[in-house]
Each structure stands twice: as C-alpha cells, then as structure tokens.
Design a protein around this motif. Structure first.
Motif, PDB file in Angstrom:
ATOM      1  N   THR A 102       5.749 -52.814 -74.810  1.00 37.53           N
ATOM      2  CA  THR A 102       4.709 -53.212 -75.044  1.00 37.53           C
ATOM      3  C   THR A 102       3.464 -54.599 -75.946  1.00 37.53           C
ATOM      4  O   THR A 102       4.140 -54.967 -77.105  1.00 37.53           O
ATOM      5  CB  THR A 102       4.095 -51.534 -75.889  1.00 37.53           C
TER       6      THR A 102
ATOM      7  N   VAL B 107       1.732 -47.998 -77.227  1.00 39.37           N
ATOM      8  CA  VAL B 107       2.841 -47.845 -78.628  1.00 39.37           C
ATOM      9  C   VAL B 107       4.140 -47.153 -78.505  1.00 39.37           C
ATOM     10  O   VAL B 107       5.409 -47.342 -78.654  1.00 39.37           O
ATOM     11  CB  VAL B 107       1.892 -47.841 -80.255  1.00 39.37           C
ATOM     12  N   SER B 108       3.658 -45.768 -78.054  1.00 36.48           N
ATOM     13  CA  SER B 108       4.681 -44.916 -78.213  1.00 36.48           C
ATOM     14  C   SER B 108       5.954 -44.755 -77.207  1.00 36.48           C
ATOM     15  O   SER B 108       6.767 -44.530 -77.448  1.00 36.48           O
ATOM     16  CB  SER B 108       3.788 -43.309 -77.844  1.00 36.48           C
TER      17      SER B 108
ATOM     18  N   ASP C  56       9.835 -50.016 -77.391  1.00 37.29           N
ATOM     19  CA  ASP C  56      10.742 -49.947 -78.079  1.00 37.29           C
ATOM     20  C   ASP C  56      10.257 -51.102 -78.830  1.00 37.29           C
ATOM     21  O   ASP C  56      10.313 -51.501 -80.541  1.00 37.29           O
ATOM     22  CB  ASP C  56      12.128 -50.349 -77.664  1.00 37.29           C
TER      23      ASP C  56
ATOM     24  N   ILE D 148       6.796 -53.593 -79.685  1.00 38.60           N
ATOM     25  CA  ILE D 148       5.763 -54.039 -79.603  1.00 38.60           C
ATOM     26  C   ILE D 148       5.068 -54.960 -80.179  1.00 38.60           C
ATOM     27  O   ILE D 148       5.468 -55.549 -81.309  1.00 38.60           O
ATOM     28  CB  ILE D 148       4.662 -52.494 -80.572  1.00 38.60           C
TER      29      ILE D 148
ATOM     30  N   VAL E 270      -1.311 -49.775 -85.160  1.00 38.32           N
ATOM     31  CA  VAL E 270       0.008 -50.045 -84.366  1.00 38.32           C
ATOM     32  C   VAL E 270       1.054 -49.608 -85.779  1.00 38.32           C
ATOM     33  O   VAL E 270       1.631 -48.217 -85.145  1.00 38.32           O
ATOM     34  CB  VAL E 270       0.208 -51.898 -84.296  1.00 38.32           C
ATOM     35  N   LEU E 271       0.861 -49.733 -87.221  1.00 40.54           N
ATOM     36  CA  LEU E 271       1.917 -50.005 -87.378  1.00 40.54           C
ATOM     37  C   LEU E 271       1.561 -47.827 -88.240  1.00 40.54           C
ATOM     38  O   LEU E 271       2.799 -47.534 -87.988  1.00 40.54           O
ATOM     39  CB  LEU E 271       2.002 -50.796 -88.480  1.00 40.54           C
TER      40      LEU E 271
ATOM     41  N   VAL F 287       3.666 -46.057 -85.560  1.00 38.07           N
ATOM     42  CA  VAL F 287       5.326 -46.234 -85.062  1.00 38.07           C
ATOM     43  C   VAL F 287       6.870 -45.331 -85.782  1.00 38.07           C
ATOM     44  O   VAL F 287       5.933 -44.960 -86.764  1.00 38.07           O
ATOM     45  CB  VAL F 287       5.624 -48.021 -85.299  1.00 38.07           C
TER      46      VAL F 287
ATOM     47  N   GLN G 180      11.557 -47.785 -83.838  1.00 34.10           N
ATOM     48  CA  GLN G 180      10.382 -48.617 -83.178  1.00 34.10           C
ATOM     49  C   GLN G 180       9.952 -50.987 -83.992  1.00 34.10           C
ATOM     50  O   GLN G 180      10.613 -50.383 -85.510  1.00 34.10           O
ATOM     51  CB  GLN G 180       9.034 -48.238 -82.648  1.00 34.10           C
TER      52      GLN G 180
ATOM     53  N   VAL H 260       7.936 -53.722 -84.516  1.00 31.71           N
ATOM     54  CA  VAL H 260       6.513 -54.197 -84.094  1.00 31.71           C
ATOM     55  C   VAL H 260       6.667 -56.192 -84.151  1.00 31.71           C
ATOM     56  O   VAL H 260       7.663 -56.745 -85.426  1.00 31.71           O
ATOM     57  CB  VAL H 260       5.209 -53.731 -85.029  1.00 31.71           C
TER      58      VAL H 260
ATOM     59  N   ASN I 235       4.950 -48.064 -92.946  1.00 25.26           N
ATOM     60  CA  ASN I 235       6.199 -48.907 -92.152  1.00 25.26           C
ATOM     61  C   ASN I 235       5.914 -49.678 -92.146  1.00 25.26           C
ATOM     62  O   ASN I 235       6.860 -50.670 -91.083  1.00 25.26           O
ATOM     63  CB  ASN I 235       5.688 -48.162 -91.159  1.00 25.26           C
TER      64      ASN I 235
ATOM     65  N   ARG J 178       9.287 -52.132 -90.177  1.00 26.60           N
ATOM     66  CA  ARG J 178       9.092 -51.982 -89.198  1.00 26.60           C
ATOM     67  C   ARG J 178       8.596 -53.096 -88.477  1.00 26.60           C
ATOM     68  O   ARG J 178       8.533 -53.145 -87.466  1.00 26.60           O
ATOM     69  CB  ARG J 178       9.125 -50.519 -88.021  1.00 26.60           C
TER      70      ARG J 178
END
Lengths: 281, 281
Positions: free
Chosen positions: B4, B58-59, B62, B64, B80-81, B84, B88, B90, B109, B112
């Motif tokens: 995404t 986002v969902s 794999d 973003i 966004v974080l 996740v 995933q 980012v 998160n 990530r």
C-alpha cells in the motif's frame, strides 16, 4: 575552406571537430601556446598541423578563429587583424564582448572581423574536452554585426547555420548584460556552493556519500577553470556585480523568511520562482 | 508482496513502478488525497486500486509506504503505525528525519517502522512525474536502523538491494545535517537564482533567448514545488540556516574580491572550488 584556429581548448577544439564533421573545413591549422595541448590536439586529430608563427598561420587561412581566454583575446585579436588580407574573415568565440569590440573598433581591418559567441560549453577545458556536437541546436550570438563587412558577415552566418545553430543579433552591451544573467552568475553561484560544502567537509568526512542529482546539477559548473572564468568576470565586472547583488538580496530574503518562520512568505517566493518554467519549460 | 502506497506523487509513484518492474509487488493499493491524482495514478497503472479508507488500505498490505509531503508525514505515520499488525512493515520515504523519528519514538509499534530516504528525485511532482528507473543505482539512507525490528529491517534492506540501490546507515541527526548540504541548499540557491533572473526579466524581455546549458543546470531545481519543499525547509530549518549562512558568506567573499579587483584572490577561490572534482569526479 582553410581554417586556422588560435587556441585549441574546449571551444576551439569543438569548433574544429564540428567544422570537419560538416565538411566545412578542408584543412585546419592550429596555433596553441601550450606545447602539451598542441601535441594532444594533433593526437586527437582536431587539427592537421600546428603552426608556431602567428602571421604564417593567419596567412594560410580563409577563416581565422580566435578561441583563447578573454584576457588573451584582447591582445591576440589586433595583431591577427593586422595580418589579414581583404578576402579573409576573422571571428572570436569569446564570452564577453564590449572590451574586445572596443579594442578593435578603430582597426583599419575591423570589417573583416565578426564578433561571435556560441552559447555552449561544459565545465571541462583543454583539447580533451572538445566535443563534435557541442554547438548543434544551440544559439550563437553575433555582436555589432553592422560593423562587419557584408561578405564577411555572410560567410560567418552560412557557417553557423550549417552546424546548425540558431543566430541571434545583439549589440555588445546587451550581450554582456544578458550573459551575466544566463551564464556568468550561474558560475559564481556554483563556485560559492562548492566552497560552502568543501568548508563543511573538513568537519564531516562522510557528508558526500549522499551527493545526488540535484546537488550535482547545481555544483557541476564549479569544476570550471579559473583561467577561463576570471578574465570573463574581469571584463564583465560591473554587470556581474549588479546581478550578484540582486542574487544576494534574493538569497538573504529567503533566509530571513525561514529564520522568522514565515512559511506563507516562503511559499509565495517559491511559487514566484516556479515561473522560471515559462522560460525553461 | 502486497503493497500500500500512501501518496502517489513523484516518489510514491516512482516506487510503485520500480516495485512492479522488479516483480517485488504483486498488488499495489494507493491512498491519495487528491481525487485528480488518484484518477491519474489508476490511468498510469501506478496502482491496481485506490482505497479511501486508510485503515482498510493498511490492513491489506505486507508493506506500507508513506510518501506524502513532510508536514503530512508526521501526522499520517502515527495512525498508520496504530493500525499495523506484527507481520507488517511500514516505511516512509521522506527528505527529513529528526521530526518524524521523534513523532514515533515512543510508539508501541515503532519496531515495525523503518525510516528510509531514497536520494533521488526530479524537479517535477505528481503521479505524471513518476519514473520507473528513478532509484536505480542511487543511494538510500536507512535512519536509526537499530530502532527497527530485525525482520522488518531485513525485508526493507532486501527490497532496496533489489532495485538496486546502495544502502547507507545514518542516525537521524546526521542525515538531516548532510541532506541540508547536498540537497536542501541546492534548492534554495536555485530558487534564489530564478527569482534573480525573473526580477531582471521585467525590464529585459529578450534576455532568455540566451539561456544555455549552464544556466538550465543551475536553475532547474527552481521548478520544484513549494508543497514539497517548504515542509522540508521547516523541519530542517536550523541546518538549512546554518548552511545558507555559510553560502551567503562565500558568495559575499567572491563578490568582494571582484568588487576590489583582486583577481589573484578570485583565482585562488576558484581553484579551491575546483576541488569539488574529488567529490563529484
């Protein structure tokens, strides 16, 4: 046409290659102060022959091209004009014009001279920098063309049309003002940018691992030779200072907007700067 | 991998094209605030689908990629974080890092997220500016990589190696200092140069018939968008002011040498500037 080129650097060498490529020169004689450059010009086949005697080199040519730095130009052009006969044509290819035009204004052979500035170049210099296609599609400025004999002007016009280049006619004063804006200031800015980053590099060794396209593009001209550029800045000093003062004013304004966090003002200035698209689409 | 991309401008769009070209993305979903840009991104096949709901976009992914201007980046990245899951990853692709890294430093998160700056761009913006080969052979900076989970970092490293790009690891503070030198200052200089010549153009209509390669090269960046650059200057304000002051000092020095006709000093400065060749051969 037999051609003599005095000065076998980037511009003289590139013109030699272009003239030959377009079948415009049967024989090219070179005059070059540096023995190493003269030797290299022969190796690169820029010229057929090197001639050390200026008068002898001039006497053999239909067209004489003077392609030396601007400080040498004003001393080399008068003795070249002394030596030409009525059928010969002399051009310069220099970046400033007023001082040169003044130096030969009263010369009895003034009519045989056509003042020419091909608006093309790179940051490199010397015979190895010569490129055959350097002038193709670019603009060449003819200065004070009404002071040249009609037949001499016609020969020069035909020659640059054939490369092909776009011809533009300006008087010497306008030429020097305009080139200060579109060429000389870019070089000063680029030299200053290089000095800025080199100053910082003393502290930060790894800073330039990041150098990317944008930086390379603005700092490329800083590789240019002082032997070429100091005489240009000297001969066009008042125009360059005028433009440079305006540029300093604009930079200081952007700096002040950022310092006082006026982001609306900064946005407006950048929007204004974006209008450069109408000049360079 | 399903990807995404949030923000389908020059960088987001170019990354979409690169990922697809290298077979690294099976399906690309785009999120784009501008309806016109979203439509254009579909027409150009930058993305397979536009999703208007951020959490839904986002969902599905794999990976973003957040590729919005820097002012939006600091507000878009935290939600966004928030959304996740543990598998995933980012990344951002922003030009400044300290403010962004601070905005998510305490996020649960944080691991990530991998902070990424691909050192590539052009003066154009929007989905139409996207170029498949934009990143090829360039440098990508990974910032504060030790704050990312090992598996997330590994995925991102593999991805950029495959484009292929040269990976460089810096902390956020060093990144922002270095980009001020090699990218941000070039843009300020170019904006000021454009403003300088546009100021003069009011008086002299024909001045730009002469615009040649050197000028185009230094003024090209002045076409860049204020929506991209004002947030960058804002977030990197102190570094940019520091470099800009050094640049103003260097320009003023060159100006003073020319004003007092110190051509020896000017030659020395240009010789010094020529050392930029050791950085950009």
């Amino acid at each position: 046409m037999n051609v003599t080129i005095i000065g076998l650097g980037l511009i003289g060498g590139s013109l030699a290659l272009s003239l030959r490529q377009h079948g415009l020169a049967q024989r090219i004689v070179g005059v070059e102060q540096s023995a190493a450059h003269a030797q290299r010009a022969l190796e690169l086949a820029l010229v057929d022959e090197i001639e050390t005697d200026l008068a002898a080199a001039v006497s053999q040519a239909d067209l004489i091209v003077v392609a030396v730095p601007m400080d040498a130009m004003v001393t080399v052009l008068p003795p070249v004009l002394d030596a030409v006969a009525a059928h010969q044509v002399v051009i310069d290819v220099g970046s400033t014009k007023q001082a040169l035009l003044a130096a030969v204004a009263q010369h009895p052979n003034r009519g045989r001279f056509v003042a020419v500035h091909p608006m093309a170049g790179t940051e490199h210099s010397g015979p190895d920098a010569a490129i055959a296609g350097l002038f193709e599609g670019k603009t060449v400025v003819l200065c004070d063309a009404d002071r040249s004999d009609a037949d001499a002007l016609h020969i020069v016009e035909q020659l640059f049309h054939a490369l092909p280049m776009r011809l533009l006619y300006l008087d010497g004063a306008d030429h020097d003002l305009h080139t200060a804006y579109v060429s000389h200031i870019s070089h000063i800015t680029s030299f200053a940018l290089a000095l800025t980053v080199l100053e910082k590099e003393k502290e930060e060794q790894r800073i330039f691992d990041l150098a990317s396209g944008g930086f390379e593009s603005t700092v490329r001209l800083a590789k240019s030779s002082p032997a070429t550029w100091v005489p240009i800045f000297r001969q066009n000093r008042l125009n360059v200072l005028d433009v440079l003062d305006e540029h300093l004013h604009q930079l200081q304004h952007l700096r002040d907007l950022l310092a006082k966090e006026d982001y609306t003002g900064l946005t407006e200035q950048i929007q204004q700067a974006n209008h450069i698209r109408k000049i360079l689409p």
